[in-house]
Write a protein that holds these residues in place. Sequence first.
Motif, mmCIF file in Angstrom:
data_model
loop_
_atom_site.group_PDB
_atom_site.id
_atom_site.type_symbol
_atom_site.label_atom_id
_atom_site.label_comp_id
_atom_site.label_asym_id
_atom_site.label_seq_id
_atom_site.Cartn_x
_atom_site.Cartn_y
_atom_site.Cartn_z
ATOM 1 N N VAL B 253 52.419 34.734 28.268
ATOM 2 C CA VAL B 253 51.169 34.168 27.733
ATOM 3 C C VAL B 253 50.060 34.421 28.762
ATOM 4 N N ILE B 254 50.392 34.105 30.033
ATOM 5 C CA ILE B 254 49.390 34.228 31.094
ATOM 6 C C ILE B 254 49.011 35.686 31.350
ATOM 7 N N SER B 255 50.001 36.583 31.297
ATOM 8 C CA SER B 255 49.656 37.989 31.584
ATOM 9 C C SER B 255 48.749 38.563 30.502
ATOM 10 N N GLY B 256 48.916 38.103 29.242
ATOM 11 C CA GLY B 256 48.023 38.542 28.157
ATOM 12 C C GLY B 256 46.597 38.119 28.444
ATOM 13 N N VAL B 257 46.450 36.849 28.846
ATOM 14 C CA VAL B 257 45.122 36.316 29.160
ATOM 15 C C VAL B 257 44.559 37.035 30.381
ATOM 16 N N SER B 258 45.445 37.244 31.368
ATOM 17 C CA SER B 258 45.039 37.883 32.611
ATOM 18 C C SER B 258 44.486 39.291 32.365
ATOM 19 N N ASP B 259 45.106 40.030 31.409
ATOM 20 C CA ASP B 259 44.635 41.383 31.089
ATOM 21 C C ASP B 259 43.215 41.342 30.532
ATOM 22 N N SER B 260 42.990 40.413 29.569
ATOM 23 C CA SER B 260 41.647 40.322 28.963
ATOM 24 C C SER B 260 40.637 39.924 30.030
ATOM 25 N N LEU B 261 41.059 38.972 30.871
ATOM 26 C CA LEU B 261 40.169 38.477 31.927
ATOM 27 C C LEU B 261 39.815 39.589 32.914
ATOM 28 N N GLY B 262 40.808 40.399 33.254
ATOM 29 C CA GLY B 262 40.591 41.518 34.178
ATOM 30 C C GLY B 262 39.528 42.455 33.642
ATOM 31 N N GLY B 263 39.576 42.721 32.320
ATOM 32 C CA GLY B 263 38.599 43.606 31.672
ATOM 33 C C GLY B 263 37.197 43.041 31.786
ATOM 34 N N VAL B 264 37.059 41.746 31.461
ATOM 35 C CA VAL B 264 35.734 41.105 31.498
ATOM 36 C C VAL B 264 35.212 41.090 32.935
ATOM 37 N N ALA B 265 36.087 40.699 33.876
ATOM 38 C CA ALA B 265 35.667 40.606 35.289
ATOM 39 C C ALA B 265 35.220 41.974 35.806
ATOM 40 N N SER B 266 35.961 43.041 35.437
ATOM 41 C CA SER B 266 35.575 44.385 35.900
ATOM 42 C C SER B 266 34.216 44.777 35.342
ATOM 43 N N THR B 267 33.966 44.448 34.054
ATOM 44 C CA THR B 267 32.681 44.779 33.448
ATOM 45 C C THR B 267 31.554 44.066 34.198
ATOM 46 N N ILE B 268 31.776 42.762 34.500
ATOM 47 C CA ILE B 268 30.742 41.993 35.215
ATOM 48 C C ILE B 268 30.489 42.612 36.592
ATOM 49 N N LYS B 269 31.588 42.955 37.296
ATOM 50 C CA LYS B 269 31.434 43.533 38.637
ATOM 51 C C LYS B 269 30.669 44.855 38.568
ATOM 52 N N ALA B 270 31.007 45.691 37.559
ATOM 53 C CA ALA B 270 30.325 46.988 37.400
ATOM 54 C C ALA B 270 28.835 46.769 37.144
ATOM 55 N N LEU B 271 28.536 45.745 36.308
ATOM 56 C CA LEU B 271 27.129 45.439 36.008
ATOM 57 C C LEU B 271 26.381 45.005 37.263
ATOM 58 N N ILE B 272 27.033 44.152 38.073
ATOM 59 C CA ILE B 272 26.383 43.684 39.317
ATOM 60 C C ILE B 272 26.078 44.885 40.214
ATOM 61 N N ILE B 273 27.072 45.767 40.381
ATOM 62 C CA ILE B 273 26.874 46.945 41.254
ATOM 63 C C ILE B 273 25.729 47.806 40.719
#
Lengths: 124, 400
Positions: B253-273
């Motif tokens: 359950v957690i790894s499924g959520v973690s995957d989606s979260l990883g995607g969102v976090a990477s997008t935010i980080k890319a936007l900040i950069i």
Amino acid sequence: MKKRNIVFGLIIGLMCIVLALGVQTFAKPCVHDRKLMTLLTVEGGAVAVLAGIGMIRPGLKSPFLAAIGGILAILTPGTLMKICADEMMRCQVYTRPTAVVTGALIVALSLVWFGLELKHREHT
Amino acid sequence: MSISKLPLRNILRHPGRTTAIAILVAVLSFSLLSGSILVYSLNSGLRSLENRLGADIIVLPDSARSKVNIDNLYLQGTTGYYYMSTAKQEEITKRDGIAAASGQVFLATLRADCCSMPVQVIGFDPETDFTVQPWIAERAKNDLSLNEVVVGSKVSAGVGESLRIYGISCRVAARLDATGTGLDTAVYCTGETMAVLLNAAREMNHELKITTDPSKVVSAVYLRVDPAFSVEDVANDINIHVRKVQAVKTRSVISGVSDSLGGVASTIKALIIGVWALSFLLLAAAFMLLGGERKREYAVLRVIGVSRKRLSGIALKEALFVSVLGGLIGIALSLLIVLNFHSLIEKALALPFLLPSGRNIMLFAVSTLVCVCIAGPLSAMVSALKLSRADTGIILREGV
């Protein structure tokens, strides 16, 4: 008309439009909160009129009253008028944040405008 | 006038120029602070979900798969209605490798009136429970009596207050810590209270999914696996030997959520950069243009005896003052928007979202200010060096 008054008047006017139209559209409160919606729209409209007056007739009154209007917009949902207690309801998710953010921006801009007008008055 | 006051005077005398640069710096600090708070909130939401699930395995009846997406089970406000007999729980508990087991019953999702969100009523057994009680943040007393409930952090009733469910007034005995998930809108009660609520619901002609005695059914069994056994093996053993149930590993359950979260976090980080790179370049270009326009001003300063070092110091100080101003504006805007619209962000992302504490937010704000105070003067460095090294005589003779 001074450039400064046009800039402040237009930005504050834009904030008022976001507030007044926002609570009628994307930030509409729950069905029973018609009073809240009407009050916020009236507040937004009144501050927009004050900003317009401030553009045509520069002075201290318009920015001061606009700042009070902004404070009222912040206090209306939750303090002056009761809204849904549940954190995930429309009033809490859309209406209140929209009123607080636009109200705070109106207050900040009006105070800067007021300060500049005051400085200008002291110089002349 | 002293030369040390010159940078501040320059800023105040040119409000248009100052505002334009301050807006650019504000964009920098806004993007950095908002992005940092969002990424931190998503990560702490995931950590909280991980800790809060408590169990290694959740066993659900087969019918649950068709009704809910198991991976998103705890992210939704409603966990659904599906039931199996308590005999199944006993059968599961007897399997090898189970250190602790506790059943929970999910009652219908209720909407008390037009202005309240539906809440999931969950019946649990305080004797065996290890997933609810460790997370009680505030409590009035230790034991739960009849018609007393434990509420999630987003249920709008404080400890000692009453909550009306199906016309029954239930006293809030404790409040749980926030998780940033659907668990925050749940109401937990004992089996006895659950029976009272069910009877009240039946009297009010509500369509209920539980037709038998509520003490004879469970919706989910939470299992803690003995450290000597593998979670995978125990889950497989249950899936093979206990009929009409499915054992779900909480890790999955957690790894499924973690995957989606990883995607969102990477997008935010890319936007900040991206925003930082663009704003930094724009700032550097703005300082270069301004430097070009102010050649004569600096040449005059050189003529009256200001050293090259002092000249670049004035330019850098100006950049620092504007950076502080812009940085503070960006921070204020970011806090105003993120803290007010956090529920909307949480709703839109549909991921565990737990805002940082006030102390951490302050820490983020200070770090952001430090970052922009370094970035601002850094972008003005080239222009300052160029100005301080320009030939004063040529500039004054050129008359530009």
